[in-house]
Design an enzyme around this catalytic site. Sequence first.
Site, PDB file in Angstrom:
ATOM      1  N   ARG A 225      -8.991  25.825   0.998  1.00  0.00           N
ATOM      2  CA  ARG A 225      -8.017  25.355   2.018  1.00  0.00           C
ATOM      3  C   ARG A 225      -7.009  25.601   2.983  1.00  0.00           C
ATOM      4  O   ARG A 225      -6.535  27.056   2.125  1.00  0.00           O
ATOM      5  CB  ARG A 225      -6.385  24.638   0.989  1.00  0.00           C
ATOM      6  N   GLU A 254      -4.762  19.701  10.017  1.00  0.00           N
ATOM      7  CA  GLU A 254      -6.417  19.221  10.722  1.00  0.00           C
ATOM      8  C   GLU A 254      -6.080  17.581  11.220  1.00  0.00           C
ATOM      9  O   GLU A 254      -5.150  17.009  10.252  1.00  0.00           O
ATOM     10  CB  GLU A 254      -7.417  19.502   9.510  1.00  0.00           C
ATOM     11  N   HIS A 273     -13.857  20.738   9.439  1.00  0.00           N
ATOM     12  CA  HIS A 273     -13.203  20.471   7.612  1.00  0.00           C
ATOM     13  C   HIS A 273     -14.324  19.517   6.984  1.00  0.00           C
ATOM     14  O   HIS A 273     -14.454  18.984   6.999  1.00  0.00           O
ATOM     15  CB  HIS A 273     -12.243  19.756   7.271  1.00  0.00           C
ATOM     16  N   ALA A 276     -18.893  20.578   3.474  1.00  0.00           N
ATOM     17  CA  ALA A 276     -19.580  20.190   2.962  1.00  0.00           C
ATOM     18  C   ALA A 276     -20.360  19.552   3.446  1.00  0.00           C
ATOM     19  O   ALA A 276     -20.890  18.526   2.295  1.00  0.00           O
ATOM     20  CB  ALA A 276     -18.795  20.148   1.929  1.00  0.00           C
TER      21      ALA A 276
HETATM   22  P1  NDP Z   1     -14.061  25.779  -9.500  1.00  0.00           P
HETATM   23  O1  NDP Z   1     -12.814  24.761  -9.813  1.00  0.00           O
HETATM   24  O2  NDP Z   1     -15.176  25.741  -9.721  1.00  0.00           O
HETATM   25  O3  NDP Z   1     -13.603  26.681  -8.839  1.00  0.00           O
HETATM   26  C1  NDP Z   1     -12.635  27.345  -8.333  1.00  0.00           C
HETATM   27  C2  NDP Z   1     -12.399  28.919  -8.468  1.00  0.00           C
HETATM   28  O4  NDP Z   1     -11.049  29.774  -7.559  1.00  0.00           O
HETATM   29  C3  NDP Z   1     -12.527  29.821  -9.954  1.00  0.00           C
HETATM   30  O5  NDP Z   1     -13.894  31.002 -10.093  1.00  0.00           O
HETATM   31  C4  NDP Z   1     -11.477  30.556 -10.126  1.00  0.00           C
HETATM   32  O6  NDP Z   1     -11.309  31.564 -11.059  1.00  0.00           O
HETATM   33  C5  NDP Z   1     -10.832  30.367  -8.850  1.00  0.00           C
HETATM   34  N1  NDP Z   1      -8.885  30.897  -8.883  1.00  0.00           N
HETATM   35  C6  NDP Z   1      -8.064  30.168  -9.248  1.00  0.00           C
HETATM   36  N2  NDP Z   1      -7.255  30.502  -8.549  1.00  0.00           N
HETATM   37  C7  NDP Z   1      -7.186  32.053  -8.211  1.00  0.00           C
HETATM   38  C8  NDP Z   1      -6.759  32.126  -7.959  1.00  0.00           C
HETATM   39  N3  NDP Z   1      -5.461  32.578  -8.315  1.00  0.00           N
HETATM   40  N4  NDP Z   1      -7.043  33.810  -7.689  1.00  0.00           N
HETATM   41  C9  NDP Z   1      -8.667  34.019  -7.456  1.00  0.00           C
HETATM   42  N5  NDP Z   1      -9.081  33.410  -7.813  1.00  0.00           N
HETATM   43  C10 NDP Z   1      -8.700  32.113  -8.102  1.00  0.00           C
HETATM   44  O7  NDP Z   1     -13.932  24.614  -7.624  1.00  0.00           O
HETATM   45  P2  NDP Z   1     -14.970  24.748  -6.362  1.00  0.00           P
HETATM   46  O8  NDP Z   1     -15.309  25.835  -6.518  1.00  0.00           O
HETATM   47  O9  NDP Z   1     -15.352  23.490  -6.750  1.00  0.00           O
HETATM   48  O10 NDP Z   1     -13.740  24.666  -5.482  1.00  0.00           O
HETATM   49  C11 NDP Z   1     -12.816  25.533  -4.825  1.00  0.00           C
HETATM   50  C12 NDP Z   1     -12.078  24.670  -3.747  1.00  0.00           C
HETATM   51  O11 NDP Z   1     -12.430  24.946  -2.574  1.00  0.00           O
HETATM   52  C13 NDP Z   1     -11.737  23.432  -3.836  1.00  0.00           C
HETATM   53  O12 NDP Z   1     -10.419  22.901  -4.684  1.00  0.00           O
HETATM   54  C14 NDP Z   1     -11.357  22.621  -2.759  1.00  0.00           C
HETATM   55  O13 NDP Z   1     -10.421  23.304  -2.196  1.00  0.00           O
HETATM   56  C15 NDP Z   1     -12.155  23.721  -1.975  1.00  0.00           C
HETATM   57  N6  NDP Z   1     -13.492  22.453  -1.145  1.00  0.00           N
HETATM   58  C16 NDP Z   1     -13.500  23.071   0.264  1.00  0.00           C
HETATM   59  C17 NDP Z   1     -14.655  22.158   0.679  1.00  0.00           C
HETATM   60  C18 NDP Z   1     -15.054  21.625   1.527  1.00  0.00           C
HETATM   61  O14 NDP Z   1     -15.731  21.303   3.139  1.00  0.00           O
HETATM   62  N7  NDP Z   1     -14.730  23.193   2.650  1.00  0.00           N
HETATM   63  C19 NDP Z   1     -15.912  21.741  -0.007  1.00  0.00           C
HETATM   64  C20 NDP Z   1     -15.458  21.831  -1.231  1.00  0.00           C
HETATM   65  C21 NDP Z   1     -14.360  22.905  -2.037  1.00  0.00           C
HETATM   66  P3  NDP Z   1     -11.606  31.400 -12.236  1.00  0.00           P
HETATM   67  O15 NDP Z   1     -12.953  31.213 -12.474  1.00  0.00           O
HETATM   68  O16 NDP Z   1     -10.871  32.220 -13.191  1.00  0.00           O
HETATM   69  O17 NDP Z   1     -10.780  30.046 -13.136  1.00  0.00           O
HETATM   70  C1  7N6 Z   2     -15.312  16.392   2.071  1.00  0.00           C
HETATM   71  C2  7N6 Z   2     -14.790  17.459   2.097  1.00  0.00           C
HETATM   72  C3  7N6 Z   2     -13.384  19.073  -1.320  1.00  0.00           C
HETATM   73  O1  7N6 Z   2     -12.800  19.388  -1.083  1.00  0.00           O
HETATM   74  O2  7N6 Z   2     -12.753  18.964   1.351  1.00  0.00           O
HETATM   75  C4  7N6 Z   2     -13.890  19.168   0.775  1.00  0.00           C
HETATM   76  O3  7N6 Z   2     -14.204  18.730  -1.912  1.00  0.00           O
HETATM   77  C5  7N6 Z   2     -14.917  18.146   0.827  1.00  0.00           C
HETATM   78  C6  7N6 Z   2     -16.747  16.682   2.416  1.00  0.00           C
END
Ligand code: NDP
Ligand code: 7N6
Length: 307
Positions: A225, A254, A273, A276
């Site tokens: 984000r 955005e 953005h 995904a």
């Molecule tokens: P997950 O819950 O699967 O993974 C989150 C990871 O972040 C975990 O490994 C967690 O650690 C780690 N984490 C949380 N806080 C911290 C911190 N302070 N320092 C280091 N690591 C940390 O989430 P996803 O992988 O599914 O998604 C992650 C984020 O990516 C979403 O919340 C969203 O904001 C963003 N996203 C963006 C997309 C896009 O289109 N650009 C698409 C999908 C997601 P631990 O393993 O120890 O719990």
């Molecule tokens: C739309 C964005 C998420 O957090 O921001 C992403 O999953 C999804 C595909």
Amino acid sequence: MQIDRLGIHDSVSAVFPPEQLRDALSGTGPDVGIVDDQSARECDGVVTFAHEEEFLDCDWIHSIQAGYDRFPLDELENRGVVLTNSTGIHGDSVGETVAGYMLMLARRLGQYARQQERTEWDRPAWDVPFTLAGESVCVVGLGTLGRGIAERANALGMEVTGVRRSGEPVEGVDRVYASGDLHEAIAGPTFVALATPLTEETRGLIGEAELAAMDEGSHLINVARGGVVDQEALISALDEEGIRGAALDVFAEEPLPEGSPLWTMEDVLVTPHAAAYTRGYYESIAGLVQTNLERVGADEPFENRVV
Ligand code: NDP
Ligand code: 7N6
């Protein structure tokens, strides 16, 4: 809880046509229809991209995003509304996008694409292109996204390290640091890829000090984000050659405003953005929603429950 009427909020059209999801969910039990803010109130559950006040009258909200930073978590808790998210479905899409960013930057494909727009035949300086094989990436956040990135980086012959809150090992990641050791983790690698949720702890995680800790030849990738990075500090670091480049899918504001210098910086890739996006997105969402409908029916706990 009983879900007799399930609404597909029209905001999902940001990612796929709502009708696709409605049709994929027909026959799963509840009456499924496409709703706007007002008609969402009449639903027991709503599947959505945006958050609207009216959803507080429902029992269950399913977000089609993994990120839940746009939802009022405390209010949902107080009103007894369940929130589930869509973590678990973006490993391939975002993993491939990040592999693409790294290839574009290393192999100069972004530069050639820009040149092609100008019908310009210009080879790179001899010492600018490099191969990813033998280079390194530190993946900050090792959940669905992080593991998807790590898997591709491994396949490309890169050294993969990472950071997560616990510091617990992850398969395919050579060394995992706990979040307290972030500076040490990001100090050497050619790429630092951010894949954490936006939370109180991660807001501004990468600021002036962290950018200064990164190698001068390194690149920051942000698919998490915009708020995870201090964008002004990033622009300064790029301007002053504190780091080499960036690939950014998410921004402080955005759409990225037209006047942002990030649009035109040579070693910066900007994507809307969209890391995904994939034509199969609605099918993955249908799978998650169906699982939770079955769980509600069987009185079992929700999968991917946030609140
Ligand atoms: P997950 O819950 O699967 O993974 C989150 C990871 O972040 C975990 O490994 C967690 O650690 C780690 N984490 C949380 N806080 C911290 C911190 N302070 N320092 C280091 N690591 C940390 O989430 P996803 O992988 O599914 O998604 C992650 C984020 O990516 C979403 O919340 C969203 O904001 C963003 N996203 C963006 C997309 C896009 O289109 N650009 C698409 C999908 C997601 P631990 O393993 O120890 O719990
Ligand atoms: C739309 C964005 C998420 O957090 O921001 C992403 O999953 C999804 C595909």
